[in-house]
Design an enzyme around this catalytic site. Structure first.
Site, PDB file in Angstrom:
ATOM      1  CG  HIS A 134     -64.761  59.363  58.706  1.00 42.57           C
ATOM      2  ND1 HIS A 134     -65.908  58.651  58.419  1.00 42.57           N
ATOM      3  CD2 HIS A 134     -63.732  58.610  58.225  1.00 42.57           C
ATOM      4  CE1 HIS A 134     -65.576  57.517  57.808  1.00 42.57           C
ATOM      5  NE2 HIS A 134     -64.267  57.486  57.681  1.00 42.57           N
ATOM      6  N   GLY A 158     -46.422  54.587  52.341  1.00 38.17           N
ATOM      7  CA  GLY A 158     -45.992  55.563  53.311  1.00 38.17           C
ATOM      8  C   GLY A 158     -47.119  56.079  54.159  1.00 38.17           C
ATOM      9  CG  ASP A 159     -48.234  58.138  58.207  1.00 38.49           C
ATOM     10  OD1 ASP A 159     -49.415  58.323  57.889  1.00 38.49           O
ATOM     11  OD2 ASP A 159     -47.829  58.091  59.391  1.00 38.49           O
ATOM     12  CG  PHE A 160     -51.782  61.016  56.529  1.00 41.67           C
ATOM     13  CD1 PHE A 160     -52.666  60.939  55.469  1.00 41.67           C
ATOM     14  CD2 PHE A 160     -52.086  60.332  57.697  1.00 41.67           C
ATOM     15  CE1 PHE A 160     -53.842  60.202  55.565  1.00 41.67           C
ATOM     16  CE2 PHE A 160     -53.255  59.593  57.806  1.00 41.67           C
ATOM     17  CZ  PHE A 160     -54.133  59.524  56.731  1.00 41.67           C
TER      18      PHE A 160
END
Length: 565
Positions: free
Chosen positions: A470, A451-453
């Site tokens: 970063h 998945g994603d954040f």
């Protein structure tokens, strides 16, 4: 019958007489006028006069041995390569180092005080018609390599730095030096004080062992006095990147041995390279310290071994990335500086995540390159937040957000058998992590989430966010941190692993990576105060900071307490 000695032989004979006549206590005040009392006694205690050096120019080894015989010296073994002098001559005369055959001999001499010393004889072979006659004439006139030398009795770094500082107080100036892998010794050159009365303008300190950390400061001082040479070295940095990347790409390190040397012909056959061209590459890499050249060929150094495929801590993938896609995109740095657009996207037409994801080979190489800096992770598993979670009655759960191939999470689970893990990543990276963590024996203790954040799972005890922030601008970082904050229970800890830009302008790898992130990723490195503001915007607070190897840091973050608490 009167025999007329050659110019080089006469010079050598005068050097032999000097070595016989001098001793440490008498020679030091001649080199450094004003040196006396306690400081002179300290120097005499920690270093001793060992030799005087001379550069001669025989046409071949037979002429060199005849010269030694005329001066009553025993030749001993054949000359060994002189890395430092060869490099100095190459720079001074704008020659390639592989064009210069410089050997070193140390015939023994007994001083008048009974001490055993040597004459250090550098021999640049000048065959007739070689074109090196002008080099020989110049060096005979100026005597750049003639010097007197002292051996450091105790190779302690503090003692060594103290000796260098004392020399400087009495007028000596840094004049180069180097590490000779053939002898495992470090050489520090100084220009003698202007008022010196010994007849020599250069002084050497020789220290057994590898002291390149101290040498680096010494060379920095020397280069500050040689701006053109310094700039030339900086401008040719691209050559270094490509030489190391080519070395790794051809898998030459995998064909080499760290103990025994290998001939260029054998290495060329095993790697499909042209022998002459490979020899040129290897000589350049020897100058960098990636390989060493000996009588039996080239062997791999500890540094070069990091470019082997599959070696512990291998940095091969990193070399291929920096010498490949990122090398190409760095050519667009000027575009980034002018426009603010990411050079990688300008060159390749898409961001690096999408570009690598579409190419399975590049995707795997990128994930491997991220693991190549894993030495940064070594102390992370001992962080108190992880130890506390492991000591909880039912163990704890560690959530690695965008955890790559699971390198960091695997280390944490190995260090704390009572912890369980969850790894959140893109689909292709999850499969790589699943395979590697299973091979490490952690499969039953780890769940994998593609998945994603926005999919950060709730209920963890410790959350890891390693080298993620970063990659992004401040707005996206706030979103990522917000997702973490919403998922974290009140007792949970967030460990952010990043390089932190120094606030005082001191030298740091973070400064270099700041340029890399700007050019290739569209992200940035940040100072600690900047991180603090991002955390606060997400309802978090920085509560601690621990340094890591490779200029990394663990930023310990928790949920901010309400103002009334």
């Amino acid at each position: 019958m009167i025999t007329t000695l050659s110019g080089d032989t006469s010079r050598l004979l005068a050097t032999v007489d000097f070595v016989k006549e001098q001793d440490t206590a008498a020679l030091l005040p001649l080199l450094f006028p004003g040196l006396d009392g306690p400081e002179l006694r300290t120097l005499v205690e920690h270093c001793r006069f060992s030799h005087a050096a001379l550069l001669v120019f025989p046409s071949d080894e037979a002429e060199l041995r005849a010269m030694l015989g005329d001066c009553g010296l025993v030749a001993g073994p054949p000359p060994r390569p002189s890395v430092v002098v060869r490099e100095r001559l190459a720079v001074r005369h704008r020659r390639r180092a592989d064009e210069l055959d410089v050997g070193i001999l140390r015939p023994a001499v007994v001083g008048a005080d009974g001490e055993h010393r040597t004459v250090e004889l550098f021999a640049l072979t000048v065959p007739p018609g070689s074109g090196l006659e002008t080099v020989a004439a110049y060096e005979r006139e100026r005597q750049h390599e003639a010097h007197v030398a002292f051996d450091v009795v105790s190779p302690d770094p503090l003692v060594l730095r103290g000796l260098c500082a004392t020399f400087a107080r009495y007028g000596a100036t840094p004049d180069g030096g180097g590490y000779n892998p053939h002898e495992n010794g470090t050489v520090f050159y100084f220009g003698a004080a202007a008022e010196a009365k010994a007849g020599y303008r250069r002084v050497e300190l020789y220290v057994p062992g590898d002291h390149r950390d101290v040498l680096a400061d010494h060379l920095d001082e020397h280069r500050a006095r040689q701006p053109a040479e310094t700039l030339l070295r900086l401008l040719t940095g691209a050559w270094t990147t490509q030489a190391l990347a080519t070395f790794a790409q051809l898998r030459v390190p995998d064909a080499m041995d760290g103990e025994r040397g290998a001939g260029v012909g054998k290495l060329a056959r095993e790697t499909g390279a042209r022998p002459r061209n490979l020899a040129t590459l290897l000589r350049y890499l020897a100058m960098l310290g990636a390989v060493e050249e000996g009588h039996d060929g080239f062997r791999l150094t500890e540094l070069g071994a990091l470019l082997r495929a599959g070696a512990p801590g291998s940095m091969r993938a990193l070399a291929l990335m920096y010498g490949g896609p990122f090398y190409a995109s760095f050519a667009g740095l000027g575009h980034t500086v002018r426009t603010g657009e990411v050079a990688f996207e300008h060159v390749f037409g898409e961001n690096h995540f999408d570009h690598f994801a579409r190419d399975p080979h590049l995707a795997e190489l990128f994930d491997q390159s991220m693991a190549a800096g894993s030495a940064m992770f070594d102390p992370v598993p001992t962080h108190p937040a992880l130890t506390a979670a492991a000591e909880a009655p039912d163990g704890g759960t560690v959530v690695d957000v965008a955890g790559g191939n699971g390198e960091l999470l695997g280390r944490v689970l190995a260090a704390h058998p009572r912890l369980n893990g969850v790894l959140l990543e893109r689909p292709h990276a999850v499969e790589t992590a699943r395979r590697l963590l299973k091979a490490a024996g952690h499969r039953t203790r780890c769940d994998f989430l593609a998945g994603d954040f926005a999919d950060v799972p709730a209920g963890g005890d410790v959350y890891l966010l390693s080298r993620v922030l970063h990659d992004w601008d401040d707005e996206r970082c706030r979103e990522i941190l917000g997702h973490c904050a919403r998922a974290m229970p009140d007792h949970a800890d967030l460990l952010v692993v990043e390089r932190v830009l120094p606030s005082d302008g001191s030298v740091s790898l973070a400064t270099a990576w700041d340029l890399h992130m700007m050019c290739n990723v569209g992200g940035r490195e940040r100072q600690a105060a900047h991180f603090g503001r991002l955390f606060a915007d997400a309802g978090l607070a920085l509560v601690g900071r621990v340094p890591l190897p490779l200029d990394g840091n663990v930023l310990h973050v928790r949920k901010a307490r309400p103002a009334s608490a």
